[in-house]
Enzyme design. Structure first.
Site, PDB file in Angstrom:
ATOM      1  CG  HIS A  60      61.890  91.476  81.194  1.00 49.21           C
ATOM      2  ND1 HIS A  60      61.072  92.415  80.646  1.00 49.21           N
ATOM      3  CD2 HIS A  60      62.857  91.238  80.272  1.00 49.21           C
ATOM      4  CE1 HIS A  60      61.503  92.727  79.440  1.00 49.21           C
ATOM      5  NE2 HIS A  60      62.577  92.029  79.180  1.00 49.21           N
ATOM      6  CG  ASP A 103      59.252  93.373  83.478  1.00 48.61           C
ATOM      7  OD1 ASP A 103      60.237  94.120  83.593  1.00 48.61           O
ATOM      8  OD2 ASP A 103      58.898  92.865  82.390  1.00 48.61           O
ATOM      9  CG  MET A 157      57.224  85.437  75.825  1.00 49.25           C
ATOM     10  SD  MET A 157      57.891  86.938  76.581  1.00 49.25           S
ATOM     11  CE  MET A 157      57.762  88.086  75.229  1.00 49.25           C
ATOM     12  CD  GLU A 160      62.877  90.948  71.112  1.00 46.97           C
ATOM     13  OE1 GLU A 160      62.372  90.331  72.067  1.00 46.97           O
ATOM     14  OE2 GLU A 160      62.751  92.166  70.946  1.00 46.97           O
ATOM     15  CE  LYS A 216      67.253  97.618  70.047  1.00 47.59           C
ATOM     16  NZ  LYS A 216      66.799  98.168  71.345  1.00 47.59           N
ATOM     17  CD  GLU A 234      60.959  95.155  69.112  1.00 41.85           C
ATOM     18  OE1 GLU A 234      61.009  94.442  70.134  1.00 41.85           O
ATOM     19  OE2 GLU A 234      61.257  96.375  69.106  1.00 41.85           O
ATOM     20  CG  HIS A 251      64.509  94.873  67.550  1.00 43.85           C
ATOM     21  ND1 HIS A 251      64.560  93.903  68.522  1.00 43.85           N
ATOM     22  CD2 HIS A 251      64.167  96.017  68.188  1.00 43.85           C
ATOM     23  CE1 HIS A 251      64.255  94.443  69.690  1.00 43.85           C
ATOM     24  NE2 HIS A 251      64.009  95.725  69.508  1.00 43.85           N
ATOM     25  CG  ASP A 291      58.568  91.308  70.734  1.00 43.15           C
ATOM     26  OD1 ASP A 291      57.734  90.493  71.178  1.00 43.15           O
ATOM     27  OD2 ASP A 291      59.595  91.631  71.358  1.00 43.15           O
ATOM     28  CG  ASP A 325      64.144  99.716  70.165  1.00 47.64           C
ATOM     29  OD1 ASP A 325      63.357  99.430  69.257  1.00 47.64           O
ATOM     30  OD2 ASP A 325      64.208  99.085  71.237  1.00 47.64           O
ATOM     31  CG  ASP A 375      60.433  99.717  71.414  1.00 50.98           C
ATOM     32  OD1 ASP A 375      60.655  98.968  70.440  1.00 50.98           O
ATOM     33  OD2 ASP A 375      61.110  99.676  72.459  1.00 50.98           O
ATOM     34  CG  ASP A 430      58.703  94.814  72.989  1.00 54.61           C
ATOM     35  OD1 ASP A 430      58.478  95.538  73.973  1.00 54.61           O
ATOM     36  OD2 ASP A 430      59.831  94.387  72.702  1.00 54.61           O
TER      37      ASP A 430
END
Ligand code: GLT
Ligand code: MN
Ligand code: MN
Length: 389
Positions: free
Chosen positions: A56, A59, A90, A183, A185, A219, A222, A247, A257, A259, A289
Site C-alpha cells: 500500500h 506501507d 502489485m 478484491e 470481502k 482472496e 474472504h 490472495d 478474517d 489470514d 496475503d
C-alpha cells in the site's frame, strides 16, 4: 519431480509489506513484534526466497511524509530492491486506516472524502508504476455500511463505478501499463461491504467504462468468510478472463478474517485450488496475503513465509501425482466415459439435433442405477494428501 520445495523466482511468490511486516496487533492486544522498516522486509523476503513484494502507498511512505521524505524513502527502497532482485508486481492504496475514511473512501457520503480518496489513489498509482507494478488492487475494506439508514447501496455502487471509471481514464491518460484487480470481502471492518463476493464483483465489472482493464483479486479467506467454495469462485473469474491476481491464505468458515498461513486450515480446499491454478496455467503472482500468529517472533515469521511457499509447492507436486496416479485416472476415465452417441448435441441448437433428440427414448431407471465411485475417488485424494500413496 521437485525434491526440496525451494521457492524460486519462476514460482512468482509474493508477500505484501503488511504481511510479513504485521506486528501482531489485534483489536484486543498491543503489538507483539517491533515494526520492521520496508528495507528490512525486502531483505527478509529475499532471505526466504520470495520473488516479489507488494505494498500500500502508506506501507512504504507514511501518510504524513513530506515530498522530500517520500523521495528519500522511495530511493532507499529501490536500492533494497536492486540489491536483492525483489520486484514489485502489485501496488494498492490504503483507503481504510486513516479516520478520514471512517465512512469509506470512494463511497463515503462526504464528497470531500471521495475527492481526497481519488487524489490519494492517483498518487499511489504513480508510486506503484514508478516501482514497476503492473497490477493495481482495490480492496474496499470500508466501502460499506453499518446501517442501511445511512447510505443507499445504489449510491454506493454508483460512487464506486464513478471512481473506477475516473481512475481507469487516468491510467490511460498517463500511458501506464496497469490493470485493476478488485478484491471482494463480505464484512470486516464494516458490518457489510459492498460487492461482497467474486460473483458480485464479476457482474459489477461489466458495468464499467473500461471493463477490459478491470479484473479480480480473489482472496481465500474472504470467500471462506462467506462460506463459499473458493476454487469455484476462482474458476468463474478465470472463465471470464478476469483472474488478474490472487490472495492466498487460509481461513475456517464462519470466522473473522483470520489470514492464516496458506494451507494451514483447509488443506483439501488448498489442494484443489493449487491444482486448478496449475492445470489452467495461471501465470500471475502467487501472492500470500497472510500473517504469522501473534505469538511469532521474526524467526517464526520467516518459518511462516517459507511455510506458505513450501505448502504451495508440495500441493503442486501432489497435483502432478494426481494426474499421474493410474488408479485415480482410471476412475476419472470411468466417470467421464462417453461412447459418442450424443456427439450430435455438441454443435449446439439445430433443427436436426431437435428432431433426433425428440425421437430418443431414455431408460430413466438405468440412469438412476449408474455407478459413480466418488467415494473411492475422494479417498484416493485423501490418501494422496496424507502421503499414503
Ligand atoms: C488488508 C486486507 C487484505 C487486502 C489488503 C489490500 S489490505 O490487509 O485484509 O485482504 O488484500 O488492501
Ligand atoms: Mn483477509
Ligand atoms: Mn487480501
Amino acid at each position: 519431480m521437485m525434491s526440496n520445495y525451494e521457492p524460486k523466482p519462476e514460482h512468482k511468490f509474493t508477500f505484501g509489506l503488511w504481511t510479513v511486516g504485521n506486528i501482531g496487533r489485534d483489536p484486543f492486544g498491543n503489538p507483539t513484534r517491533r515494526a520492521l522498516s520496508p528495507v528490512e522486509i525486502v531483505h527478509l523476503l529475499a532471505e526466504v526466497g520470495a520473488w516479489g513484494v507488494n505494498l500500500h502507498d502508506n506501507d512504504l511512505v507514511p501518510i504524513e511524509a513530506t515530498p522530500a521524505e517520500r523521495d528519500r524513502i522511495v530511493r532507499d527502497f529501490k536500492k533494497a530492491l536492486d540489491e536483492t532482485g525483489i520486484v514489485v508486481p502489485m501496488a494498492t492504496t490504503n483507503l481504510f486506516t486513516d479516520p478520514a475514511f471512517k465512512d469509506g473512501a470512494f463511497t463515503s457520503n462526504d464528497p470531500v472524502v471521495r475527492a481526497y480518496a481519488l487524489q490519494k489513489t492517483m498518487q499511489a498509482i504513480d508510486l506503484g508504476v514508478e516501482l514497476g507494478a503492473k497490477v493495481y488492487v482495490f480492496w474496499g475494506g470500508r466501502e460499506g455500511a453499518e446501517s442501511d439508514a445511512a447510505k443507499n447501496p445504489l449510491d454506493g455502487l454508483k460512487r464506486m463505478r464513478d471512481a473506477l471509471n475516473f481512475l481507469t481514464e487516468y491510467v490511460i491518460d498517463q500511458g501506464y501499463d496497469l490493470k485493476f484487480a478488485l478484491e471482494p470481502k463480505p464484512n470486516e471492518p464494516r458490518s457489510d461491504i459492498y460487492l461482497p463476493t467474486v460473483g458480485h464483483m464479476l457482474a459489477f465489472i461489466e458495468t464499467l467504462d473500461h471493463a477490459e482493464m478491470v479484473g479480480l483479486n480473489p482472496e481465500v479467506a474472504h470467500e471462506h468468510m462467506a462460506g463459499l467454495n473458493f476454487m469455484h469462485a476462482v474458476a468463474q473469474a478465470w472463465d471470464a478472463g478476469k483472474l488478474f491476481h490472487i490472495d492466498l491464505n487460509d481461513q475456517l468458515f464462519g470466522r473473522y478474517d483470520q489470514d492464516f498461513r496458506f494451507g494451514s486450515a483447509m488443506l483439501k480446499q488448498a489442494f484443489f485450488l493449487v491444482k486448478f491454478l496449475e492445470d489452467v496455467g495461471y501465470d500471475g503472482s502467487r501472492h500470500f496475503d497472510a500473517h504469522a500468529y501473534r505469538s511469532a517472533d521474526y524467526e517464526d515469521v520467516k518459518a511462516f513465509a517459507l511455510g506458505c511457499m513450501r505448502t504451495y509447492l508440495i500441493l503442486k507436486e501432489k497435483a502432478q501425482r494426481f494426474s499421474e496416479d493410474a488408479e485415480i485416472q482410471e476412475l476419472l476415465a470411468e466417470i467421464n466415459a462417453d461412447d459418442g452417441t450424443y456427439a450430435y448435441l455438441a454443435n449446439g441448437y439445430n433443427a436436426e439435433a431437435v428432431t433426433r433428440l425428440k425421437a430418443e427414448t431414455f431408460d430413466r431407471e438405468a440412469l438412476g442405477q449408474r455407478t459413480l465411485p466418488y467415494e473411492r475417488l475422494d479417498q484416493l485424494v485423501i490418501e494422496l494428501l496424507l502421503g499414503a500413496r
